[in-house]
Scaffold this motif. Structure first.
Motif, PDB file in Angstrom:
ATOM      1  N   GLU A   1       5.005  -0.373   1.636  1.00  0.00           N
ATOM      2  CA  GLU A   1       5.817   0.832   1.559  1.00  0.00           C
ATOM      3  C   GLU A   1       5.137   1.792   0.586  1.00  0.00           C
ATOM      4  OE1 GLU A   1       9.448   0.730  -0.963  1.00  0.00           O
ATOM      5  OE2 GLU A   1       9.115  -1.438  -0.989  1.00  0.00           O
ATOM      6  N   ALA A   2       5.410   3.079   0.758  1.00  0.00           N
ATOM      7  CA  ALA A   2       4.830   4.076  -0.142  1.00  0.00           C
ATOM      8  C   ALA A   2       5.412   3.909  -1.537  1.00  0.00           C
ATOM      9  CB  ALA A   2       5.116   5.475   0.387  1.00  0.00           C
ATOM     10  N   TRP A   3       4.580   4.169  -2.557  1.00  0.00           N
ATOM     11  CA  TRP A   3       5.013   4.012  -3.949  1.00  0.00           C
ATOM     12  C   TRP A   3       4.263   5.039  -4.789  1.00  0.00           C
ATOM     13  CZ3 TRP A   3       8.840   1.512  -6.292  1.00  0.00           C
ATOM     14  CH2 TRP A   3       8.781   1.260  -7.674  1.00  0.00           C
ATOM     15  N   GLY A   4       4.957   6.093  -5.181  1.00  0.00           N
ATOM     16  CA  GLY A   4       4.290   7.164  -5.897  1.00  0.00           C
ATOM     17  C   GLY A   4       3.238   7.809  -5.021  1.00  0.00           C
ATOM     18  N   LYS A   5       2.002   7.857  -5.526  1.00  0.00           N
ATOM     19  CA  LYS A   5       0.901   8.441  -4.763  1.00  0.00           C
ATOM     20  C   LYS A   5       0.221   7.441  -3.841  1.00  0.00           C
ATOM     21  CE  LYS A   5      -0.156  11.870  -8.349  1.00  0.00           C
ATOM     22  NZ  LYS A   5      -1.201  12.409  -9.259  1.00  0.00           N
ATOM     23  N   VAL A   6       0.675   6.186  -3.868  1.00  0.00           N
ATOM     24  CA  VAL A   6       0.057   5.146  -3.055  1.00  0.00           C
ATOM     25  C   VAL A   6       0.784   5.061  -1.713  1.00  0.00           C
ATOM     26  CG1 VAL A   6      -0.514   2.698  -2.889  1.00  0.00           C
ATOM     27  CG2 VAL A   6      -0.614   3.858  -5.108  1.00  0.00           C
ATOM     28  N   PRO A   7       0.099   5.247  -0.588  1.00  0.00           N
ATOM     29  CA  PRO A   7       0.770   5.201   0.712  1.00  0.00           C
ATOM     30  C   PRO A   7       1.037   3.767   1.160  1.00  0.00           C
ATOM     31  CG  PRO A   7      -1.557   5.607   1.023  1.00  0.00           C
ATOM     32  CD  PRO A   7      -1.324   5.596  -0.464  1.00  0.00           C
ATOM     33  N   GLU A   8       1.876   3.619   2.178  1.00  0.00           N
ATOM     34  CA  GLU A   8       2.153   2.284   2.712  1.00  0.00           C
ATOM     35  C   GLU A   8       0.896   1.695   3.335  1.00  0.00           C
ATOM     36  OE1 GLU A   8       3.709   3.212   7.234  1.00  0.00           O
ATOM     37  OE2 GLU A   8       5.198   2.926   5.653  1.00  0.00           O
ATOM     38  N   GLY A   9       0.809   0.367   3.251  1.00  0.00           N
ATOM     39  CA  GLY A   9      -0.330  -0.328   3.838  1.00  0.00           C
ATOM     40  C   GLY A   9      -1.608  -0.251   3.038  1.00  0.00           C
ATOM     41  N   ALA A  10      -1.543   0.269   1.811  1.00  0.00           N
ATOM     42  CA  ALA A  10      -2.750   0.466   1.006  1.00  0.00           C
ATOM     43  C   ALA A  10      -3.018  -0.719   0.094  1.00  0.00           C
ATOM     44  CB  ALA A  10      -2.606   1.737   0.163  1.00  0.00           C
ATOM     45  N   LEU A  11      -4.268  -0.821  -0.357  1.00  0.00           N
ATOM     46  CA  LEU A  11      -4.631  -1.687  -1.470  1.00  0.00           C
ATOM     47  C   LEU A  11      -4.520  -0.874  -2.745  1.00  0.00           C
ATOM     48  CD1 LEU A  11      -7.815  -3.581  -0.211  1.00  0.00           C
ATOM     49  CD2 LEU A  11      -5.556  -4.563  -0.625  1.00  0.00           C
ATOM     50  N   ALA A  12      -4.001  -1.488  -3.809  1.00  0.00           N
ATOM     51  CA  ALA A  12      -3.818  -0.774  -5.071  1.00  0.00           C
ATOM     52  C   ALA A  12      -3.952  -1.746  -6.230  1.00  0.00           C
ATOM     53  CB  ALA A  12      -2.460  -0.079  -5.094  1.00  0.00           C
ATOM     54  N   SER A  13      -4.022  -1.193  -7.443  1.00  0.00           N
ATOM     55  CA  SER A  13      -4.152  -2.039  -8.630  1.00  0.00           C
ATOM     56  C   SER A  13      -3.269  -1.508  -9.749  1.00  0.00           C
ATOM     57  CB  SER A  13      -5.609  -2.101  -9.093  1.00  0.00           C
ATOM     58  OG  SER A  13      -6.045  -0.840  -9.572  1.00  0.00           O
ATOM     59  N   LEU A  14      -2.972  -2.422 -10.694  1.00  0.00           N
ATOM     60  CA  LEU A  14      -2.177  -2.087 -11.870  1.00  0.00           C
ATOM     61  C   LEU A  14      -2.777  -2.823 -13.065  1.00  0.00           C
ATOM     62  CD1 LEU A  14       0.472  -0.793 -13.049  1.00  0.00           C
ATOM     63  CD2 LEU A  14       1.589  -2.989 -12.560  1.00  0.00           C
ATOM     64  N   PRO A  15      -3.113  -2.113 -14.146  1.00  0.00           N
ATOM     65  CA  PRO A  15      -3.658  -2.813 -15.323  1.00  0.00           C
ATOM     66  C   PRO A  15      -2.714  -3.906 -15.807  1.00  0.00           C
ATOM     67  CG  PRO A  15      -3.945  -0.448 -15.560  1.00  0.00           C
ATOM     68  CD  PRO A  15      -3.068  -0.654 -14.355  1.00  0.00           C
ATOM     69  N   LEU A  16      -3.270  -5.090 -16.083  1.00  0.00           N
ATOM     70  CA  LEU A  16      -2.442  -6.221 -16.504  1.00  0.00           C
ATOM     71  C   LEU A  16      -1.699  -5.903 -17.797  1.00  0.00           C
ATOM     72  CD1 LEU A  16      -1.545  -9.114 -15.991  1.00  0.00           C
ATOM     73  CD2 LEU A  16      -3.614  -9.899 -17.171  1.00  0.00           C
ATOM     74  N   GLN A  17      -2.337  -5.170 -18.711  1.00  0.00           N
ATOM     75  CA  GLN A  17      -1.671  -4.814 -19.961  1.00  0.00           C
ATOM     76  C   GLN A  17      -0.419  -3.989 -19.700  1.00  0.00           C
ATOM     77  OE1 GLN A  17      -4.498  -2.920 -22.565  1.00  0.00           O
ATOM     78  NE2 GLN A  17      -5.334  -4.874 -23.298  1.00  0.00           N
ATOM     79  N   ASP A  18      -0.498  -3.055 -18.742  1.00  0.00           N
ATOM     80  CA  ASP A  18       0.685  -2.266 -18.386  1.00  0.00           C
ATOM     81  C   ASP A  18       1.739  -3.149 -17.735  1.00  0.00           C
ATOM     82  OD1 ASP A  18      -0.568  -0.056 -19.377  1.00  0.00           O
ATOM     83  OD2 ASP A  18      -1.037   0.829 -17.423  1.00  0.00           O
ATOM     84  N   ALA A  19       1.289  -4.023 -16.846  1.00  0.00           N
ATOM     85  CA  ALA A  19       2.224  -4.882 -16.127  1.00  0.00           C
ATOM     86  C   ALA A  19       3.013  -5.774 -17.074  1.00  0.00           C
ATOM     87  CB  ALA A  19       1.473  -5.733 -15.110  1.00  0.00           C
ATOM     88  N   THR A  20       2.347  -6.292 -18.112  1.00  0.00           N
ATOM     89  CA  THR A  20       3.038  -7.178 -19.051  1.00  0.00           C
ATOM     90  C   THR A  20       4.068  -6.428 -19.887  1.00  0.00           C
ATOM     91  OG1 THR A  20       1.259  -6.875 -20.663  1.00  0.00           O
ATOM     92  CG2 THR A  20       1.109  -8.788 -19.219  1.00  0.00           C
ATOM     93  N   ARG A  21       3.914  -5.115 -20.003  1.00  0.00           N
ATOM     94  CA  ARG A  21       4.887  -4.313 -20.747  1.00  0.00           C
ATOM     95  C   ARG A  21       5.938  -3.697 -19.826  1.00  0.00           C
ATOM     96  NH1 ARG A  21       0.039  -2.539 -23.579  1.00  0.00           N
ATOM     97  NH2 ARG A  21       0.031  -0.631 -22.335  1.00  0.00           N
ATOM     98  N   GLY A  22       5.843  -4.016 -18.547  1.00  0.00           N
ATOM     99  CA  GLY A  22       6.828  -3.510 -17.606  1.00  0.00           C
ATOM    100  C   GLY A  22       6.706  -2.036 -17.337  1.00  0.00           C
TER     101      GLY A  22
END
Length: 701
Positions: free
Chosen positions: A302-323
């Protein structure tokens, strides 16, 4: 469930397992007694039906030839040993005639590249089964990162989804005496450290969801009984389940991930830091694919912000651990492209993915570049399927496989960090004579005007008078893509004898991304069925085949598709094989793992969805006065995912109505019919005999 239990008690137990779902009442269903999967009376009924079916199919002179040819291909010594990379070495599960259940073995990467690798056997499943009086089926291995000395081996009795987990020492080549040994359950486990596991499983009463999967995650220490494990996360009984995993990258970053599946397609992704589980800011419809350079890699549906549906994306682990944090797009597919959900891998420093363009595959590599990603396409042959086989965790080497309908599989080595093209290291010899065969791609127009693609494999110059016996298959669900593939058995048993083959890329799958799936979900599902029927009519219009010469088959969700095609369009088919199917769509939520698929099919507890399910349910659509082609319905007793209940009841209703049918239930093999290579060959041979009888005619022998 106790044997011989009254039908009312059976119905009550199944209704309870479906929670609030208002599944069909027992008074509406005279065949509900067949839902007792391993009950004495149902199994006696199965035995009678099997004898009748086998007496016909195995008596056909073609059966022995088909079985012998199928088994020879399945057990061929020169087939490719598909690798798994663990700690720099190559592991493989190998089955052949002498070892039908298989051996798990290992060799070096250098030796694997040679023509005749020197393998060391680690586990002999046939010997283990004999010693323990079980029929063990291999279900995979999970090894401790990064030293890879200890692994958890998953074994299933008879092929069920439920597995036992045993600790194995790779250096000693033996199970660890007194090591981790988790009894059979639908479960998932991974390594926190050498003496600690994170586990979700059946911990006792009240720890499984209505779908039969675990929702309680615990930490289990070495030497600790299951009852002493410490709970760290609890979902709800209304979830599908909760599954832990430990992601590690080459830089030593670790992420302990808990996926709480709220529905089949929506999840909460949490990270456990040793004290608490923190929800990660990700869309509900997302798959976690691994960790690269301290970044969580995901595929969105599903689309999420600027990321369209069906895409590959990444999130820095440091950000992820801080929610917190925002996703960065790695790759966004175009309107006729898709990133194959099951074909995304991470290496030590890259992401590699199968990307399909109008159902034609390629492989792309993405590497970190500053805060973003750089991508390139690997140089591979055109117009083939690309399957990512394995990749190493601490390096960038891996293997992929390419194949097509008439192109035998080639195993190719790649280096995600380099610029060289992948190199073929193993090639499967041709299993059938493809001389004169052509592959074409066409489009049919469905009921709403949508163009639906399909592939046809047939003889060049074949008469366009509808006389070619043709087999057609599709899946059409769960965002699963059907792409071109090489099937030696289909080629040998069918194409080589003058038949044609059709692969339909109908909606419900993922061939064109999440939207292609969403177009046919829940009450929109009739479009999936219309797509399939429209392709049949297009085949007839082109003169490729005709209704009396067209046979169709599909399994699981594809089995449901076949049941619907039989009942909605019996005039279009000369033969229908229904494999391990869902067919009673008013009670499916209370059978096996059926409650987990509400997000795909809808629920009888929702009036609008129940109304649709009632109209399309093949079990309920059968009519005494219907003029149906005689179907061949097969399933397995050990199927604890869909369950044999659907197939049994559908056959019983056809018998009740005096309609022609064939029914066969194999006693082992689980949902995939994979107990051993002989079982697979037998199932293929029986099915091909059925199609030959219906589409070609009696044997001339």
């Amino acid at each position: 469930m106790r044997r011989g239990v009254m039908a009312v008690a059976v119905a009550a137990a199944l209704a309870a397992s479906a929670g609030s779902a208002q599944i069909a009442r027992v008074t509406d269903d005279p065949h509900i007694w067949l839902e007792d999967r391993e009950g004495a009376a149902p199994l006696a009924w199965v035995d009678t039906e099997n004898k009748r079916t086998l007496a016909r199919l195995e008596a056909d002179p073609r059966y022995e030839t088909f079985y012998r040819e199928a088994l020879a291909i399945a057990a061929a010594e020169d087939r490719i040993p598909m690798p798994q990379m663990i700690g720099g070495r190559i592991f493989n599960l190998w089955r052949d005639k002498a070892r039908p259940q298989g051996i798990w073995r290992v060799t070096s990467a250098a030796d694997f590249a040679s023509a005749n690798p020197n393998w060391t056997t680690l586990i002999d499943l046939d010997a283990l089964s004999k010693a323990e009086g079980r029929q063990w089926v291999w279900k995979g291995v999970t090894c401790l990162e990064p030293d890879h000395r200890r692994c958890l081996v998953a074994l299933s009795e008879g092929g069920e989804d439920a597995t036992s987990l045993r600790e194995f020492d790779l250096e000693k080549g033996a199970f660890v005496e007194g090591g981790f040994d988790l009894p059979a359950s639908k479960q998932n486990a991974d390594w926190i450290d050498a003496d600690t596991l994170i586990v979700s499983r059946d911990w006792g009463e009240g720890t499984l969801t209505k779908s039969g999967y675990p929702f309680v995650v615990k930490i289990l220490k070495r030497g600790q009984p299951l009852g002493g494990a410490r709970e760290i996360y609890r979902g709800t009984p209304d979830d599908i389940g909760a599954w832990p995993s430990v992601e590690v990258d080459a830089q030593g970053n670790r992420a302990t991930v808990i996926t709480r599946a709220k529905t089949f397609f929506t999840s909460d992704i949490l990270l456990w830091d040793g004290t608490k589980a923190q929800k990660v800011p990700l869309p509900d419809r997302v798959d976690v694919n691994g960790l690269v350079d301290g970044r969580l890699v995901v595929r969105t549906s599903e689309a999420w912000g600027k990321v369209p549906e069906g895409a590959l994306a990444s999130l820095p682990l440091q950000d992820a651990t801080r929610g917190k944090g925002a996703l960065t797009t790695i790759f966004a597919p175009g309107p006729r492209q898709s990133v194959d959900r099951g074909n995304v891998r991470v290496t030590g420093g890259a992401v590699i993915a199968s990307v399909y363009d109008n159902v034609r595959g390629r492989a792309m590599v993405f590497t970190p570049a500053g805060d973003g990603w750089a991508g390139r396409t690997l140089s591979l042959p055109d117009n083939l399927s690309v399957d990512l086989v394995t990749a190493e965790q601490n390096g960038d080497r891996g293997y992929l496989a390419v194949s097509g309908f008439t192109t035998p599989t080639r195993l190719m080595a790649f280096d995600a960090a380099g610029t060289e093209a992948p190199v073929a290291v193993k090639s499967s010899p041709a299993r059938f004579d493809a001389t004169g065969l052509v592959v074409e791609q066409f489009e049919a127009t469905s009921s709403d005007g949508t163009k639906v693609p399909y592939f046809v494999v047939h003889r060049e110059g074949a008469a366009k008078d509808g006389s070619t016996p043709t087999l057609m298959t599709a899946y059409g669900g769960f965002e699963v893509s059907n792409t071109p593939y090489y099937s030696g058995i289909t080629g040998k048993l069918w194409l080589e004898r003058g038949g044609a083959f059709v692969l339909a890329n109908i909606r419900g799958g993922g061939e064109f991304g999440p939207a292609w799936h969403e177009a046919g979900r829940k009450t929109k599902r009739q479009l999936i069925f219309d797509d399939f029927a429209s392709i049949a009519r297009d085949l007839f219009a082109r003169g490729i085949t005709s209704a009396p010469k067209l046979g169709i088959y599909g399994g699981s969700n594809g089995g449901l598709l076949m049941g619907v095609q039989l009942t909605q369009h019996p005039e279009l088919w000369g033969a229908v094989t229904i494999q391990v199917p869902l067919l009673d769509m008013l009670r499916y939520e209370g059978i096996a793992a059926g409650a987990s698929w509400v997000d795909e099919y809808g629920s009888v507890s929702v009036p609008e969805e129940r109304a649709f399910l009632a109209t399309m349910s093949p079990y309920h659509a059968l009519r005494k006065d219907g003029r149906y082609p005689e179907p061949y319905i097969w399933t397995t007793t050990k199927d604890d995912r869909v369950g044999p209940q659907h197939a049994r009841k559908f056959a019983a209703r056809m018998k009740e109505f005096g309609l022609p049918y064939l029914f066969y239930e194999d006693m082992a093999g689980g949902h995939s019919g994979d107990a051993d290579i002989a079982q697979g060959a037998r199932l293929q041979a029986l099915q091909t005999v059925y199609f030959a009888q219906k589409l070609i005619g009696p044997s001339s022998k």
